[in-house]
Design an enzyme around this catalytic site. Structure first.
Site, PDB file in Angstrom:
ATOM      1  N   SER A 112     -23.893 -21.136 -57.681  1.00  0.00           N
ATOM      2  CA  SER A 112     -23.800 -21.852 -56.406  1.00  0.00           C
ATOM      3  C   SER A 112     -23.439 -23.312 -56.650  1.00  0.00           C
ATOM      4  CB  SER A 112     -25.112 -21.707 -55.639  1.00  0.00           C
ATOM      5  OG  SER A 112     -24.951 -22.123 -54.303  1.00  0.00           O
ATOM      6  N   ASN A 113     -23.705 -24.178 -55.710  1.00  0.00           N
ATOM      7  CA  ASN A 113     -23.379 -25.598 -55.850  1.00  0.00           C
ATOM      8  C   ASN A 113     -24.465 -26.443 -55.210  1.00  0.00           C
ATOM      9  OD1 ASN A 113     -22.651 -26.048 -52.930  1.00  0.00           O
ATOM     10  ND2 ASN A 113     -21.222 -24.417 -53.450  1.00  0.00           N
TER      11      ASN A 113
END
Ligand code: CTP
Ligand code: CA
Length: 226
Positions: A33-34
């Site tokens: 993810s980020n």
């Protein structure tokens, strides 16, 4: 606070906001993810609802409470966001894509938790669809607003996205500045328009920035011929 919105200027306008960072599974217990917190998208949804819009918020996972009066659609992956947004698109007037969509996903998702057998592990990635690019290509009556998080050459990179994705406005953030971007409660944004105009905004709260963005959208809806 000075956040009092002009009363109801989005009444009857159907808006779609995306928020959060998508999660791309590697195996049943892991994902890529980020650092997106979802705060910008949630602030946009909240302020639009306060100004009378009908708001649908397509959200990747966040730790945030959904704003009152907003229809929330939870998704996890870019593929799920793609599906949800594509389905809603014909029925909305404005799309604001604040989500941080993962550009890549693991090519295969392991059925079982990957064991730490080897000294190293290579996870092969493949590209996700560019949702906003597709929306731009299919654009009819909609007004399309994108975000760009940049760490270098902000204006040039942002302008390229504005044009490539056929957007009506792009909100560009230099995420290397403190007080801007991921996780922060504030942003330092530049608003870019297809006619070449650039509006540089000072550092402000994400709710206040949201109202400034909706102000511009209200203006664009009056001027952009559809
Ligand atoms: N976006 C999208 N689908 C993707 C990737 C991005 O809809 N698969 C949208 C984002 O929601 C954002 C805009 O495109 O509104 C710009 O995202 P950004 O990551 O800054 O740009 P990219 O086009 O992905 O290019 P790059 O990451 O290479 O800078
Ligand atoms: Ca990207």
């Amino acid at each position: 606070q000075v956040l009092d919105p002009p009363d109801g200027d989005l009444k009857g306008v159907r808006v779609l906001v995306t928020a959060g960072g998508t999660r791309e599974p590697i195996d049943p217990v892991r994902y890529i993810s980020n650092r997106s917190s979802g705060k910008m998208g949630y602030a946009l949804a909240e302020t639009a609802a306060n100004r009378g819009a009908g708001v649908c918020l397509v959200s990747a996972p966040t730790r945030l409470e959904p704003p009152a009066g907003v229809k929330l659609i939870n998704v996890e992956t870019a593929a799920q966001m793609h599906r949800a947004v594509t389905e809603l698109y014909p029925r909305v007037d404005v799309v604001v894509k604040a989500a941080a969509v993962a550009d890549y996903r693991p090519r295969v998702v392991a059925d079982h938790k990957i064991k730490k057998k080897e000294a190293g592990l290579v996870v092969e990635l493949e590209k996700n669809p560019d949702i906003l690019l597709e929306l731009g290509r299919q654009k009819q009556h909609q007004l399309l607003v994108g975000f760009a998080a940049e760490t270098e050459d902000l204006i040039n990179n942002a302008r390229e996205k504005l044009i490539n994705k056929n957007l009506d406005m792009l909100v560009a953030n230099d995420v290397t500045m403190s007080g801007a971007g991921f996780g922060s409660d504030t942003n330092i944004a530049k608003l870019l328009f297809p006619d070449g105009r650039i509006k540089s905004l000072p550092m402000m709260d994400k709710l206040e920035l949201s109202d400034r963005i909706w102000d511009e959208i209200v203006k664009l809806r009056k001027t952009v011929p559809k």
